[in-house]
Design a protein around this motif. Sequence first.
Motif, short mmCIF file in Angstrom:
data_model
loop_
_atom_site.label_atom_id
_atom_site.label_comp_id
_atom_site.label_asym_id
_atom_site.label_seq_id
_atom_site.Cartn_x
_atom_site.Cartn_y
_atom_site.Cartn_z
N SER A 44 0.83 -1.21 0.00
CA SER A 44 0.00 0.00 0.00
C SER A 44 0.86 1.25 0.00
N LEU A 45 1.86 1.27 0.87
CA LEU A 45 2.71 2.45 0.95
C LEU A 45 3.52 2.65 -0.32
N LYS A 46 3.91 1.56 -0.97
CA LYS A 46 4.59 1.66 -2.27
C LYS A 46 3.68 2.34 -3.30
N ILE A 47 2.44 1.88 -3.36
CA ILE A 47 1.47 2.44 -4.31
C ILE A 47 1.22 3.91 -4.02
N ILE A 48 1.05 4.24 -2.75
CA ILE A 48 0.80 5.64 -2.37
C ILE A 48 2.01 6.51 -2.70
N ARG A 49 3.23 6.00 -2.41
CA ARG A 49 4.44 6.76 -2.74
C ARG A 49 4.54 7.05 -4.23
N GLU A 50 4.31 6.01 -5.04
CA GLU A 50 4.39 6.18 -6.50
C GLU A 50 3.35 7.19 -6.98
N TYR A 51 2.15 7.11 -6.45
CA TYR A 51 1.09 8.05 -6.82
C TYR A 51 1.52 9.48 -6.47
N LEU A 52 2.02 9.66 -5.26
CA LEU A 52 2.41 11.00 -4.84
C LEU A 52 3.59 11.54 -5.64
N LYS A 53 4.52 10.67 -6.00
CA LYS A 53 5.67 11.09 -6.82
C LYS A 53 5.23 11.69 -8.14
N THR A 54 4.20 11.09 -8.74
CA THR A 54 3.78 11.53 -10.07
C THR A 54 2.68 12.58 -10.04
N HIS A 55 2.06 12.80 -8.89
CA HIS A 55 0.91 13.71 -8.84
C HIS A 55 1.09 14.91 -7.91
N THR A 56 2.27 15.07 -7.31
CA THR A 56 2.46 16.20 -6.41
C THR A 56 3.82 16.84 -6.64
N SER A 57 4.00 17.99 -6.01
CA SER A 57 5.30 18.67 -6.08
C SER A 57 6.29 17.95 -5.15
N PRO A 58 7.57 18.15 -5.34
CA PRO A 58 8.57 17.50 -4.47
C PRO A 58 8.38 17.83 -2.98
N LEU A 59 7.98 19.04 -2.66
CA LEU A 59 7.78 19.41 -1.26
C LEU A 59 6.62 18.64 -0.65
N VAL A 60 5.51 18.58 -1.35
CA VAL A 60 4.35 17.85 -0.86
C VAL A 60 4.69 16.37 -0.72
N PHE A 61 5.41 15.83 -1.68
CA PHE A 61 5.82 14.43 -1.63
C PHE A 61 6.67 14.17 -0.39
N THR A 62 7.64 15.04 -0.11
CA THR A 62 8.52 14.87 1.04
C THR A 62 7.73 14.92 2.34
N ILE A 63 6.82 15.86 2.46
CA ILE A 63 5.99 15.97 3.66
C ILE A 63 5.14 14.71 3.83
N ALA A 64 4.55 14.24 2.75
CA ALA A 64 3.72 13.03 2.82
C ALA A 64 4.55 11.83 3.24
#
Length: 70
Positions: A44-64
């Motif tokens: 699940s966390l892998k899927i969420i990480r991949e989604y966030l990598k492609t759908h958010t800015s680097p800052l939002v990704f890092t915070i998430a």
Amino acid sequence: PVGQLSSQQQTVYKLTREQGLSYEETARTLNISTSTVRNHMVNSLKIIREYLKTHTSPLVFTIAMLETLK
């Protein structure tokens, strides 16, 4: 991103992350093994990480990602 998960992954994710159950408590609740809970969370966390990598800015990704470590 949680909507990208299978129904079982969503259930495990919600019980552990949103309701605060331990992996052992989640396993007992769902009548599955603790290792199955762990595997669902890893995937699940892998899927969420991949989604966030492609759908958010680097800052939002890092915070998430920092939030998933809690």
